[in-house]
Structure formats: C-alpha cells, structure tokens
Design a protein around this motif. Structure first.
Motif, PDB file in Angstrom:
ATOM      1  N   ASP A 129     -49.956 -53.241  32.478  1.00 25.21           N
ATOM      2  CA  ASP A 129     -49.190 -52.225  31.754  1.00 25.21           C
ATOM      3  C   ASP A 129     -47.824 -52.756  31.326  1.00 25.21           C
ATOM      4  O   ASP A 129     -47.368 -52.494  30.215  1.00 25.21           O
ATOM      5  CB  ASP A 129     -49.013 -50.967  32.615  1.00 25.21           C
TER       6      ASP A 129
ATOM      7  N   GLU B  18     -55.630 -60.032  24.703  1.00 21.48           N
ATOM      8  CA  GLU B  18     -55.468 -59.257  23.478  1.00 21.48           C
ATOM      9  C   GLU B  18     -56.343 -58.009  23.481  1.00 21.48           C
ATOM     10  O   GLU B  18     -56.227 -57.177  22.604  1.00 21.48           O
ATOM     11  CB  GLU B  18     -55.768 -60.145  22.274  1.00 21.48           C
ATOM     12  N   LYS B  19     -57.214 -57.885  24.472  1.00 26.64           N
ATOM     13  CA  LYS B  19     -58.069 -56.711  24.572  1.00 26.64           C
ATOM     14  C   LYS B  19     -57.266 -55.551  25.134  1.00 26.64           C
ATOM     15  O   LYS B  19     -56.423 -55.719  26.000  1.00 26.64           O
ATOM     16  CB  LYS B  19     -59.243 -56.989  25.504  1.00 26.64           C
ATOM     17  N   ASP B  20     -57.559 -54.368  24.635  1.00 24.75           N
ATOM     18  CA  ASP B  20     -56.970 -53.163  25.192  1.00 24.75           C
ATOM     19  C   ASP B  20     -57.987 -52.599  26.173  1.00 24.75           C
ATOM     20  O   ASP B  20     -58.983 -51.990  25.782  1.00 24.75           O
ATOM     21  CB  ASP B  20     -56.644 -52.160  24.089  1.00 24.75           C
ATOM     22  N   TYR B  21     -57.751 -52.825  27.453  1.00 26.11           N
ATOM     23  CA  TYR B  21     -58.713 -52.429  28.467  1.00 26.11           C
ATOM     24  C   TYR B  21     -58.888 -50.915  28.540  1.00 26.11           C
ATOM     25  O   TYR B  21     -59.955 -50.430  28.910  1.00 26.11           O
ATOM     26  CB  TYR B  21     -58.325 -53.000  29.827  1.00 26.11           C
ATOM     27  N   TYR B  22     -57.852 -50.173  28.195  1.00 19.72           N
ATOM     28  CA  TYR B  22     -58.001 -48.716  28.167  1.00 19.72           C
ATOM     29  C   TYR B  22     -58.982 -48.311  27.070  1.00 19.72           C
ATOM     30  O   TYR B  22     -59.802 -47.419  27.250  1.00 19.72           O
ATOM     31  CB  TYR B  22     -56.646 -48.035  27.944  1.00 19.72           C
ATOM     32  N   GLU B  23     -58.906 -48.992  25.941  1.00 19.09           N
ATOM     33  CA  GLU B  23     -59.817 -48.717  24.837  1.00 19.09           C
ATOM     34  C   GLU B  23     -61.243 -49.129  25.192  1.00 19.09           C
ATOM     35  O   GLU B  23     -62.200 -48.429  24.863  1.00 19.09           O
ATOM     36  CB  GLU B  23     -59.341 -49.457  23.582  1.00 19.09           C
TER      37      GLU B  23
ATOM     38  N   GLN C 296     -45.716 -54.412  22.997  1.00 23.76           N
ATOM     39  CA  GLN C 296     -45.407 -53.329  22.055  1.00 23.76           C
ATOM     40  C   GLN C 296     -43.942 -53.384  21.634  1.00 23.76           C
ATOM     41  O   GLN C 296     -43.626 -53.213  20.458  1.00 23.76           O
ATOM     42  CB  GLN C 296     -45.713 -51.965  22.678  1.00 23.76           C
TER      43      GLN C 296
ATOM     44  N   ARG D  68     -48.328 -55.207  28.509  1.00 28.15           N
ATOM     45  CA  ARG D  68     -48.735 -54.436  27.321  1.00 28.15           C
ATOM     46  C   ARG D  68     -47.521 -53.756  26.681  1.00 28.15           C
ATOM     47  O   ARG D  68     -47.355 -53.785  25.465  1.00 28.15           O
ATOM     48  CB  ARG D  68     -49.769 -53.404  27.768  1.00 28.15           C
TER      49      ARG D  68
ATOM     50  N   GLU E 148     -54.053 -44.409  28.830  1.00 29.75           N
ATOM     51  CA  GLU E 148     -53.235 -45.230  29.724  1.00 29.75           C
ATOM     52  C   GLU E 148     -52.573 -44.421  30.836  1.00 29.75           C
ATOM     53  O   GLU E 148     -52.142 -44.976  31.841  1.00 29.75           O
ATOM     54  CB  GLU E 148     -52.174 -45.998  28.937  1.00 29.75           C
TER      55      GLU E 148
END
Length: 150
Positions: A67, A3-8, A74, A70, A14
């Motif tokens: 990706d 659930e983590k956004d690794y880009y964030e 979305q 992810r 991205e």
C-alpha cells in the motif's frame, strides 16, 4: 513495486478488511481454478495472479508495504513533492487539530476526523509545494499527544 494492481486482480477495494480480502480470494480461486476452466492456459495464468495477489494482500506486513509503495507511485505520477513520511504519533496538537512542522516554516494541519477515518493520508502545506504522507496509528489516543511543536 509490481505494476499489477492486486486489489483489481482480486476484485476488491483497497479499504477492504482482511476478512473481506480473504473471502474474495477464496471466491476467485474457486471460480478461476484451472481444473474448473476449459481454457487451462488462460485460467492457470489468472489463477496464478490471484495467488500472487493473496500472498501480498493476505499478509498484513506485505500489504502495508504494498500500500505504501502504491501510494508513493500515485504521488509520483501526480508530481507531488513528498517532504516526509510520518506516523500520526509524530503530529502535535494545535487548536483542536493536529500539525507537523514544514521545512518552509509553516505547518501541515490535519483535522482530527481525517485521522479517525483514514489509515493513510497525504496533506499539502499551505505555504509551499511540499506534502507529507501520514500513516495513522489507530492504537494511539489522539487527544493525549503533546501540544507543542517540534
């Protein structure tokens, strides 16, 4: 998928290149290293998250899978019905664009410019509620693809 956004977590976009992600990772790792921070418990957790993000985004295969997962999350959040996951190699040339046959009998039409710009894209069918997810193969010469449908 996590659930983590690794880009964030890393603070990058991205669309960032591998070199950009590597640079940002190193900056964040140095900045948040537990030995440099006063609150060692909080900094250790942040450092661990940065390391975890790098393990996924630093490896091209892991990043591609991340990706795709992810993007699927979305799409599901937006309630988009996905008919197929394809590569650009599966598209056929049609009237200066590219197409893919939908199960409703219509076609998904993809502009050549979109294939040149994006690495992944989602295209909706004009006739029904389905969409396709296309992973663009940048090594394929788009002009040489077959001009007939499925």
């Amino acid at each position: 998928m996590s659930e983590k956004d690794y880009y964030e977590v890393l603070g990058c976009h991205e669309e960032a290149s591998h070199e950009d992600i590597k640079r940002v990772y190193r900056e964040q790792a140095l900045k948040n290293h537990p030995d440099k921070m006063k609150d060692s418990k909080q900094s250790a957790e942040k450092f661990h998250q940065i390391q975890e993000a790098w393990e996924i985004l630093g490896d091209s295969d892991s990043r591609r899978i991340y990706d795709a997962e992810r993007k699927q999350a979305q799409l599901e959040a937006e309630s988009i019905l996905l008919f197929a996951r394809i590569t650009s190699d599966e598209l056929y040339s049609k009237n200066g664009s590219f197409a893919y046959q939908c199960r409703c009998g219509s076609e998904y039409i993809v502009d050549k410019k979109d294939l040149e710009i994006y690495e992944q894209l989602t295209v909706a069918c004009d006739e029904c509620t389905f969409s396709i997810f296309i992973e663009v193969n940048k090594t394929t010469n788009l002009t040489s693809q077959d001009s007939t449908g499925t």
